[in-house]
Design an enzyme around this catalytic site. Sequence first.
Site, mmCIF file in Angstrom:
data_model
loop_
_atom_site.group_PDB
_atom_site.id
_atom_site.type_symbol
_atom_site.label_atom_id
_atom_site.label_comp_id
_atom_site.label_asym_id
_atom_site.label_seq_id
_atom_site.Cartn_x
_atom_site.Cartn_y
_atom_site.Cartn_z
ATOM 1 N N LYS A 38 18.392 38.727 66.754
ATOM 2 C CA LYS A 38 18.307 38.929 68.080
ATOM 3 C C LYS A 38 18.876 40.025 68.690
ATOM 4 O O LYS A 38 19.882 40.613 68.219
ATOM 5 C CB LYS A 38 18.534 37.636 68.729
ATOM 6 C CG LYS A 38 20.216 37.341 68.793
ATOM 7 C CD LYS A 38 20.642 36.117 69.214
ATOM 8 C CE LYS A 38 21.979 35.729 69.104
ATOM 9 N NZ LYS A 38 22.282 34.384 69.381
ATOM 10 N N ARG A 136 23.777 24.026 77.019
ATOM 11 C CA ARG A 136 22.972 25.136 77.061
ATOM 12 C C ARG A 136 21.546 25.033 76.957
ATOM 13 O O ARG A 136 20.619 24.610 77.940
ATOM 14 C CB ARG A 136 23.493 26.443 76.045
ATOM 15 C CG ARG A 136 22.911 27.654 76.436
ATOM 16 C CD ARG A 136 23.696 28.671 75.782
ATOM 17 N NE ARG A 136 23.009 28.900 74.354
ATOM 18 C CZ ARG A 136 23.786 29.560 73.596
ATOM 19 N NH1 ARG A 136 24.160 30.784 73.781
ATOM 20 N NH2 ARG A 136 23.153 29.446 72.179
ATOM 21 N N TYR A 264 33.863 61.559 88.879
ATOM 22 C CA TYR A 264 33.427 60.973 90.185
ATOM 23 C C TYR A 264 34.473 60.266 90.944
ATOM 24 O O TYR A 264 35.247 59.674 90.251
ATOM 25 C CB TYR A 264 32.191 59.843 89.903
ATOM 26 C CG TYR A 264 30.831 60.652 89.723
ATOM 27 C CD1 TYR A 264 30.540 61.721 90.488
ATOM 28 C CD2 TYR A 264 30.114 60.199 88.577
ATOM 29 C CE1 TYR A 264 29.262 62.250 90.257
ATOM 30 C CE2 TYR A 264 28.901 60.978 88.187
ATOM 31 C CZ TYR A 264 28.325 61.726 89.288
ATOM 32 O OH TYR A 264 27.081 62.421 88.833
ATOM 33 N N MET A 313 26.923 58.272 84.327
ATOM 34 C CA MET A 313 25.709 57.825 83.625
ATOM 35 C C MET A 313 25.552 58.312 81.984
ATOM 36 O O MET A 313 25.229 57.392 81.269
ATOM 37 C CB MET A 313 24.435 57.967 84.609
ATOM 38 C CG MET A 313 23.367 57.224 83.895
ATOM 39 S SD MET A 313 22.011 57.600 84.846
ATOM 40 C CE MET A 313 22.016 56.931 86.504
HETATM 41 C C1 LIG Z 1 23.219 33.754 68.463
HETATM 42 C C2 LIG Z 1 23.171 32.741 67.764
HETATM 43 C C3 LIG Z 1 23.909 32.542 66.342
HETATM 44 C C4 LIG Z 1 24.675 33.473 65.880
HETATM 45 O O1 LIG Z 1 25.919 33.391 65.938
HETATM 46 P P1 LIG Z 1 27.262 34.478 65.424
HETATM 47 O O2 LIG Z 1 28.256 34.096 66.284
HETATM 48 O O3 LIG Z 1 26.680 35.652 65.847
HETATM 49 O O4 LIG Z 1 27.172 34.519 63.966
HETATM 50 C C5 LIG Z 1 23.692 31.376 65.748
HETATM 51 N N1 LIG Z 1 22.966 30.275 66.318
HETATM 52 C C6 LIG Z 1 22.339 30.338 67.556
HETATM 53 C C7 LIG Z 1 21.701 29.134 68.146
HETATM 54 C C8 LIG Z 1 22.551 31.723 68.341
HETATM 55 O O5 LIG Z 1 22.091 31.880 69.589
#
Ligand SMILES: *Cc1c(COP(=O)(O)O)cnc(C)c1O
Length: 369
Positions: A38, A136, A264, A313
């Site tokens: 991701k 979550r 800045y 920036m």
């Molecule tokens: C991002 C994520 C992972 C990966 O976690 P790491 O700590 O980067 O290994 C695994 N499971 C879910 C549901 C996640 O959102």
Amino acid sequence: MSKVGETTLVLDLAALEHNYNYLRSKITPETKFLGVVKAFAYGSDMVAIAKKLEQLGADYLAVAYVSEGVLLRKTGVQLPILVLHPLASNFDDLIGYHLEPSIYSRNILNQFIEAAKEGEQNNYPVHIKFNTGLNRLGFSKDDVELIAEETKRSGCIKIVSAFSHLAASEDKNEQTFSLKQIESFKNLSSALMDRLGHAPMRHMLNTSGIINYPEAQFEMVRSGIGLYGYGNQVEIDAALKPVASLKTVISQIHQIEANESVGYNRAFKSNHPIKSATLPIGHADGIGRQYGKGKGFVTINNKKAPILGNVCMDMIMVDVTNIDCKEGDEAIVFGNEKSAEKFASGAGTISYEILTAISQRVKRVVTGI
Ligand SMILES: *Cc1c(COP(=O)(O)O)cnc(C)c1O
């Protein structure tokens, strides 16, 4: 390491292979391995990383959103892809590109069944997400009966896995809580299996989970940060190799006299003469303002050069008073020599944040193929 002429994120696929093999060595050969790619593969290069993981023999990939999975499919990635956080508005694309949704609520379950029916799907693979304490996303124990009923009645989806996520897998002080989550996941997944009459895969461990709770690897594990070279613990960091190194160059050097300022808001004022170097990297590239005023530093000719004043920036200015350097010399923001974890901790954050912050403006160069 190669020298760069502009701000570049150098990605070492040989390091990815090393990390993959290391993490694999921590689980049994039968346990499947899902690589989390991701957020552009934690800010690196999603396509290059996904293809390498495919070649290395990973069993699954995961992305957060449907659009990320679509990008992988369009570039020819064939592995099954779990979408961790699909939204109902993207279900047509999800089905069209053969992505597999995490089903995390009654709403999403019903809406996905509708979409699968409309798309005339049969046994479409889905993954059931249980909430065991992170609060979550995910179903609770009161939903098990309904999940099984709706799935059977629909006839168009097939539950291929049940999973959950630990809230504090890296924190040994929260071991009791983590063990409770694991226990609760075991109970929820068995209750689901009993009602379904078949046994989907189960998975719960992220990178720190693999390290700290290998007894809970079930049929699959999900690793992200470990693949990219970080393990949330010094011993594990030492065994892994950072995939990404962020490098830039010195554009200009200035002699700053006493009582002058740099940048800045005149946020740095010198009380004695110093030498500053201007680098072509700023908050638009992912180096947030929290790294300013000496919280962050780069390495030039093996010496520490702290950031002077505010991050702009497109630029930062660093203190090179005691460094023998010239315009055109390389500056390392993070990489092998100085980890992203260390850079991030200077500003009170974690490797995950600085890695995923590196913006798409920064050139990516893939090595170690
Ligand atoms: C991002 C994520 C992972 C990966 O976690 P790491 O700590 O980067 O290994 C695994 N499971 C879910 C549901 C996640 O959102």
